[in-house]
Design an enzyme around this catalytic site. Structure first.
Site, PDB file in Angstrom:
ATOM      1  N   TYR A 218      58.444  38.740 100.182  1.00 37.05           N
ATOM      2  CA  TYR A 218      57.086  38.367  99.778  1.00 37.05           C
ATOM      3  C   TYR A 218      56.725  37.004 100.358  1.00 37.05           C
ATOM      4  O   TYR A 218      56.020  36.207  99.765  1.00 37.05           O
ATOM      5  CB  TYR A 218      56.964  38.370  98.262  1.00 37.05           C
ATOM      6  CG  TYR A 218      55.549  38.574  97.756  1.00 37.05           C
ATOM      7  CD1 TYR A 218      54.899  39.787  97.945  1.00 37.05           C
ATOM      8  CD2 TYR A 218      54.868  37.562  97.092  1.00 37.05           C
ATOM      9  CE1 TYR A 218      53.608  39.992  97.485  1.00 37.05           C
ATOM     10  CE2 TYR A 218      53.573  37.747  96.618  1.00 37.05           C
ATOM     11  CZ  TYR A 218      52.952  38.963  96.824  1.00 37.05           C
ATOM     12  OH  TYR A 218      51.654  39.162  96.367  1.00 37.05           O
TER      13      TYR A 218
ATOM     14  N   GLY B  65      63.245  33.950  92.407  1.00 37.81           N
ATOM     15  CA  GLY B  65      63.004  32.582  92.825  1.00 37.81           C
ATOM     16  C   GLY B  65      61.518  32.301  92.833  1.00 37.81           C
ATOM     17  O   GLY B  65      60.725  33.017  92.207  1.00 37.81           O
TER      18      GLY B  65
ATOM     19  N   HIS C 197      58.374  42.506 113.918  1.00 37.62           N
ATOM     20  CA  HIS C 197      58.965  41.665 114.954  1.00 37.62           C
ATOM     21  C   HIS C 197      60.097  42.474 115.570  1.00 37.62           C
ATOM     22  O   HIS C 197      60.874  43.110 114.853  1.00 37.62           O
ATOM     23  CB  HIS C 197      59.492  40.392 114.291  1.00 37.62           C
ATOM     24  CG  HIS C 197      59.821  39.268 115.227  1.00 37.62           C
ATOM     25  ND1 HIS C 197      59.367  39.217 116.538  1.00 37.62           N
ATOM     26  CD2 HIS C 197      60.561  38.144 115.050  1.00 37.62           C
ATOM     27  CE1 HIS C 197      59.809  38.091 117.094  1.00 37.62           C
ATOM     28  NE2 HIS C 197      60.534  37.434 116.211  1.00 37.62           N
TER      29      HIS C 197
ATOM     30  N   GLU D 254      40.030  11.956 119.737  1.00 34.15           N
ATOM     31  CA  GLU D 254      39.968  12.370 121.134  1.00 34.15           C
ATOM     32  C   GLU D 254      41.090  13.345 121.504  1.00 34.15           C
ATOM     33  O   GLU D 254      41.035  13.960 122.567  1.00 34.15           O
ATOM     34  CB  GLU D 254      40.033  11.141 122.054  1.00 34.15           C
ATOM     35  CG  GLU D 254      38.827  10.239 121.974  1.00 34.15           C
ATOM     36  CD  GLU D 254      37.545  10.900 122.490  1.00 34.15           C
ATOM     37  OE1 GLU D 254      37.642  11.917 123.218  1.00 34.15           O
ATOM     38  OE2 GLU D 254      36.450  10.413 122.156  1.00 34.15           O
TER      39      GLU D 254
END
Length: 358
Positions: A46, A71, A131, A251
């Protein structure tokens, strides 16, 4: 639910090469629900991607469960409506219950948990990644396609936060997709449907290998690594020549992100150039080639490091160490506490939309 923008599959010319793209209207919600009517989609992890994809699937009406270690992130899942024992489970319990297992755990944890996960991936299931890392570098991860299991990929081109935000805005992230193993004979059709379900606006086809090479290369290059290096270098030169922190930041970063880069996103680099002064255009046209010549060898070295597995080995090693979170925080703190980004915090507070905010 947001109002969804929708178009369909088409073949387009990308800089002289024709490619087929798949869009949201190729998988209307009725088709999405029909495709996965008998499935339990188990999202493992998650974290940013897991959260974004899971919430979008849930909002689309698909049967989703979460696999997550207890956790802080587990508590976040509860706060966002996932119920322990109903649709929130320990990781391996979710793998066992799921028919489509979306492995969105960290790359290091994917390797660690694989020996316990593999026996639960029985024939007829689907193993999904965002992935190509674990499959392509299986000499380092030991993760291989199980027998009788579809192995597929949908890779959103953005963070999980962006996946969720664009879905909520009725838009959609662009994603690549790939089929590594088609055990069912329907893997491509299901991959496209799942890609739309997680919030993709359009998708293009790739391979696991090309996805992971381009992804690792891009993250270390222009998307994240190179841009920090360029920002830092320009800022340091300005400061060394007597410019104030606020001027150097404006900048270097503020004008880029707030004024110029959005123009590139709208209509391209030449559009951005043409909306600047003739002096600015002249300077950019004179200097982009020297920057190209200086940086291309670095990019070539980076791609070689990705392709030969050096980057993978470094990532797995560092992210598998017991104190990796502490070491990671030290590296992030170095950036966060550098003068350029401390200056940036003050500059951002000055934006009119941030007036009165901390």
């Amino acid at each position: 639910m947001p109002t969804i923008q929708s178009r369909g599959m088409k073949t387009l010319n990308f800089g002289g090469s024709e490619e087929t793209v798949y869009e949201r209207s190729d998988v209307p919600k009725e088709k999405l629900l029909e495709t996965f009517k008998d499935d339990t989609i188990a999202v493992l992890g998650y974290g940013p991607q897991g959260r974004g994809q899971a919430l979008n699937l849930r909002d689309n009406g698909v049967n989703v469960i979460i696999g997550q270690r207890e956790g802080k992130t587990y508590q976040q899942a509860i706060e966002e409506g996932w119920v322990p024992g109903k649709n929130l489970f320990p990781v391996l319990d979710a793998v066992e219950k799921g028919t489509v297992v979306m492995n969105l755990l960290s790359d290091a944890f994917q390797k660690e948990i694989w020996p316990a996960m593999k026996p639960l991936l029985t024939p007829g299931k689907t193993l999904y990644f965002s992935h190509g890392f674990s499959i392509v570098y299986n000499d380092q991860t030991n993760i291989e396609a199980p027998e009788g299991v579809d192995v597929i990929l949908v890779a959103p081109k953005g963070s999980g936060f962006t996946v969720r935000r664009l879905f909520q805005e009725g838009r959609g992230i662009n994603s690549s997709f790939a089929v590594y193993k088609d055990a069912s004979g329907h893997a491509k059709e299901r991959t496209i449907a799942l890609g739309i379900g997680i919030g993709s606006g359009y998708m293009y086809e790739t391979t696991f290998e090309k996805e992971v090479y381009s992804d690792l290369f891009g993250e270390r290059g222009v998307l994240m690594g190179a841009i920090q290096g360029l920002f830092q270098a320009q800022y340091e030169v300005l400061r060394a020549n007597g410019h104030s922190p606020s001027e150097a930041f404006n900048e270097t970063v503020e004008e880029a992100t707030q004024s110029l880069y959005p123009l590139i996103g709208e209509k391209g680099m030449d559009w951005m150039y043409s909306n600047c002064s003739t002096t600015a255009m002249r300077g950019a046209l004179d200097w982009w080639k020297p920057f190209h010549a200086a940086s291309k060898p670095v990019f070539e070295d980076l791609y070689k490091s990705v392709r030969d597995g050096t980057e993978t080995a470094r990532s797995l090693d560092r992210n598998s160490q017991p104190d990796y979170r502490e070491k990671l925080e030290e590296e992030l703190r170095e950036i966060r506490e550098s003068e350029i980004w401390r200056t940036g915090k003050t500059v951002r507070q000055l934006r009119p939309e941030n007036a009165g905010k901390n």
